[in-house]
Write an enzyme that holds these catalytic residues in place. Sequence first.
Site, PDB file in Angstrom:
ATOM      1  N   GLN A  49     -24.870  24.935  -0.147  1.00  0.00           N
ATOM      2  CA  GLN A  49     -25.685  24.093  -1.019  1.00  0.00           C
ATOM      3  C   GLN A  49     -25.879  22.695  -0.443  1.00  0.00           C
ATOM      4  O   GLN A  49     -25.111  22.232   0.396  1.00  0.00           O
ATOM      5  CB  GLN A  49     -25.043  23.996  -2.405  1.00  0.00           C
ATOM      6  CG  GLN A  49     -23.599  23.553  -2.404  1.00  0.00           C
ATOM      7  CD  GLN A  49     -22.855  24.043  -3.621  1.00  0.00           C
ATOM      8  OE1 GLN A  49     -23.423  24.209  -4.701  1.00  0.00           O
ATOM      9  NE2 GLN A  49     -21.561  24.282  -3.483  1.00  0.00           N
ATOM     10  N   HIS A  80     -16.128  18.238 -19.256  1.00  0.00           N
ATOM     11  CA  HIS A  80     -14.935  18.961 -18.820  1.00  0.00           C
ATOM     12  C   HIS A  80     -13.935  19.188 -19.953  1.00  0.00           C
ATOM     13  O   HIS A  80     -13.276  20.231 -20.008  1.00  0.00           O
ATOM     14  CB  HIS A  80     -14.302  18.245 -17.630  1.00  0.00           C
ATOM     15  CG  HIS A  80     -15.150  18.322 -16.398  1.00  0.00           C
ATOM     16  ND1 HIS A  80     -15.874  17.257 -15.927  1.00  0.00           N
ATOM     17  CD2 HIS A  80     -15.424  19.372 -15.573  1.00  0.00           C
ATOM     18  CE1 HIS A  80     -16.549  17.628 -14.841  1.00  0.00           C
ATOM     19  NE2 HIS A  80     -16.293  18.907 -14.611  1.00  0.00           N
ATOM     20  N   GLU A 104     -15.433  19.867  -8.295  1.00  0.00           N
ATOM     21  CA  GLU A 104     -15.042  18.453  -8.424  1.00  0.00           C
ATOM     22  C   GLU A 104     -13.557  18.282  -8.703  1.00  0.00           C
ATOM     23  O   GLU A 104     -12.975  17.241  -8.411  1.00  0.00           O
ATOM     24  CB  GLU A 104     -15.799  17.765  -9.573  1.00  0.00           C
ATOM     25  CG  GLU A 104     -17.294  17.826  -9.496  1.00  0.00           C
ATOM     26  CD  GLU A 104     -17.857  18.796 -10.518  1.00  0.00           C
ATOM     27  OE1 GLU A 104     -18.784  18.427 -11.242  1.00  0.00           O
ATOM     28  OE2 GLU A 104     -17.351  19.942 -10.569  1.00  0.00           O
ATOM     29  N   ASP A 156     -15.709  34.319  -2.590  1.00  0.00           N
ATOM     30  CA  ASP A 156     -16.618  34.689  -3.661  1.00  0.00           C
ATOM     31  C   ASP A 156     -15.799  35.222  -4.835  1.00  0.00           C
ATOM     32  O   ASP A 156     -14.895  36.053  -4.657  1.00  0.00           O
ATOM     33  CB  ASP A 156     -17.592  35.758  -3.171  1.00  0.00           C
ATOM     34  CG  ASP A 156     -18.458  36.303  -4.289  1.00  0.00           C
ATOM     35  OD1 ASP A 156     -19.422  35.625  -4.673  1.00  0.00           O
ATOM     36  OD2 ASP A 156     -18.144  37.407  -4.791  1.00  0.00           O
ATOM     37  N   ALA A 157     -16.090  34.735  -6.036  1.00  0.00           N
ATOM     38  CA  ALA A 157     -15.264  35.068  -7.205  1.00  0.00           C
ATOM     39  C   ALA A 157     -15.300  36.554  -7.530  1.00  0.00           C
ATOM     40  O   ALA A 157     -14.282  37.135  -7.935  1.00  0.00           O
ATOM     41  CB  ALA A 157     -15.723  34.252  -8.404  1.00  0.00           C
ATOM     42  N   ASP A 174     -17.015  27.725 -14.189  1.00  0.00           N
ATOM     43  CA  ASP A 174     -17.661  26.413 -14.078  1.00  0.00           C
ATOM     44  C   ASP A 174     -18.570  26.427 -12.862  1.00  0.00           C
ATOM     45  O   ASP A 174     -18.324  25.760 -11.855  1.00  0.00           O
ATOM     46  CB  ASP A 174     -16.588  25.318 -13.959  1.00  0.00           C
ATOM     47  CG  ASP A 174     -17.182  23.917 -13.981  1.00  0.00           C
ATOM     48  OD1 ASP A 174     -18.363  23.780 -14.377  1.00  0.00           O
ATOM     49  OD2 ASP A 174     -16.473  22.969 -13.602  1.00  0.00           O
ATOM     50  N   LEU A 175     -19.642  27.218 -12.961  1.00  0.00           N
ATOM     51  CA  LEU A 175     -20.577  27.416 -11.855  1.00  0.00           C
ATOM     52  C   LEU A 175     -21.867  26.638 -12.087  1.00  0.00           C
ATOM     53  O   LEU A 175     -22.212  26.301 -13.216  1.00  0.00           O
ATOM     54  CB  LEU A 175     -20.908  28.899 -11.714  1.00  0.00           C
ATOM     55  CG  LEU A 175     -19.735  29.832 -11.397  1.00  0.00           C
ATOM     56  CD1 LEU A 175     -20.154  31.281 -11.576  1.00  0.00           C
ATOM     57  CD2 LEU A 175     -19.234  29.591  -9.983  1.00  0.00           C
ATOM     58  N   ASP A 177     -25.962  26.274 -12.350  1.00  0.00           N
ATOM     59  CA  ASP A 177     -26.998  27.173 -12.849  1.00  0.00           C
ATOM     60  C   ASP A 177     -27.532  28.013 -11.696  1.00  0.00           C
ATOM     61  O   ASP A 177     -27.782  27.483 -10.599  1.00  0.00           O
ATOM     62  CB  ASP A 177     -28.144  26.380 -13.481  1.00  0.00           C
ATOM     63  CG  ASP A 177     -27.840  25.990 -14.917  1.00  0.00           C
ATOM     64  OD1 ASP A 177     -26.802  26.419 -15.436  1.00  0.00           O
ATOM     65  OD2 ASP A 177     -28.646  25.246 -15.508  1.00  0.00           O
ATOM     66  N   PRO A 183     -26.158  33.668  -4.712  1.00  0.00           N
ATOM     67  CA  PRO A 183     -25.093  34.651  -4.983  1.00  0.00           C
ATOM     68  C   PRO A 183     -24.497  34.491  -6.378  1.00  0.00           C
ATOM     69  O   PRO A 183     -23.963  35.453  -6.939  1.00  0.00           O
ATOM     70  CB  PRO A 183     -24.048  34.328  -3.901  1.00  0.00           C
ATOM     71  CG  PRO A 183     -24.779  33.590  -2.844  1.00  0.00           C
ATOM     72  CD  PRO A 183     -25.878  32.847  -3.536  1.00  0.00           C
TER      73      PRO A 183
END
Length: 324
Positions: A49, A80, A104, A156-157, A174-175, A177, A183
């Site tokens: 990204q 949060h 973060e 990758d989760a 907590d991804l 959009d 992915p």
Amino acid sequence: GKLKAIIRERLFIMEIFNQDKWFWDKSARNRIFAHALEERIYLGKTDFQKVQIFRSHSFGKILVLDDDIQSSEFDEFIYHESLVHPAMLTHPKPAKVLIIGGGEGATLREVLKHRTLERVVMVDIDRILIELCQKYLPEWSKNSFQDKRLIMIFQDAREYLLNSKEEFDIIISDLIDPLPDSPARFLLTKEFYELIKTRLSSNGIFIIQSSMLSIRDTYLHSLFYRTLTSVFSIVRSMGVFIPSYCNSWSFIMSSDKNDPLLITEHELLYSIKERVEGVLSFYDYEAHKSLFSLLKPIRKALENQKSILTDDTTELLSDLRRYT
């Protein structure tokens, strides 16, 4: 006087088009919000990204991923605390937590406040982003990445969950959009939520950030909501206004046993006192009630959404005609 006013207006228009002085947040196809910049701190790309970090006049430091604002120094605590504490305090005794994303470190920071916590696994695909956040945004994580209860995994989760049989009391997604070719779109489908459910303890809770939520912006949230209702028996939408987003943001909590709407004021205040270390700047019982109080047009949109997001129907994410 009229000529001077025209000149001032045109100079202002020229100034806001200056990308060195303003950041334009395109919140939807037909809406843009502008933030006046004090300083550009970082601009670059990871393998996954585009990353920008800048200091704004109104909100302090701001993290931007793929041109979308993720969080600001001024109000990240609203986001949060809303993502973490309603789920953690609805559960009777969360000892093991999985965080998906959360680069973060602020989600991790809030999870670590809970005295019942024994182990937290954080899975994020982007190691470089986490390093950048620790370097340029240390106020977000507050040294949370050094906590001995943390297991950090860069993967990758979905791949991680397929290869791990560990169960968790709380799973937090907590991804960012999802873009249609990202992915992350496969971390929002019915198949993925079914996988999540197999990794929850018997009274486990799953919570996700679920995009904008106002009477103008319900499409993505309602799609996630309807998909989750096909997997879990208790699904509750939440919404809160985030000033730096210039919009309300949403979360969805899902479980088969624990319902956040059943918590009394006495129970919640007692749990906060006994189980949470440190200060909560936003979340209390009034905030809890507000988070789950949705306007009538939003409730109607949730009822009217019939589509379910699956691995084979991720093209639904590119239908932005109703997401404007």
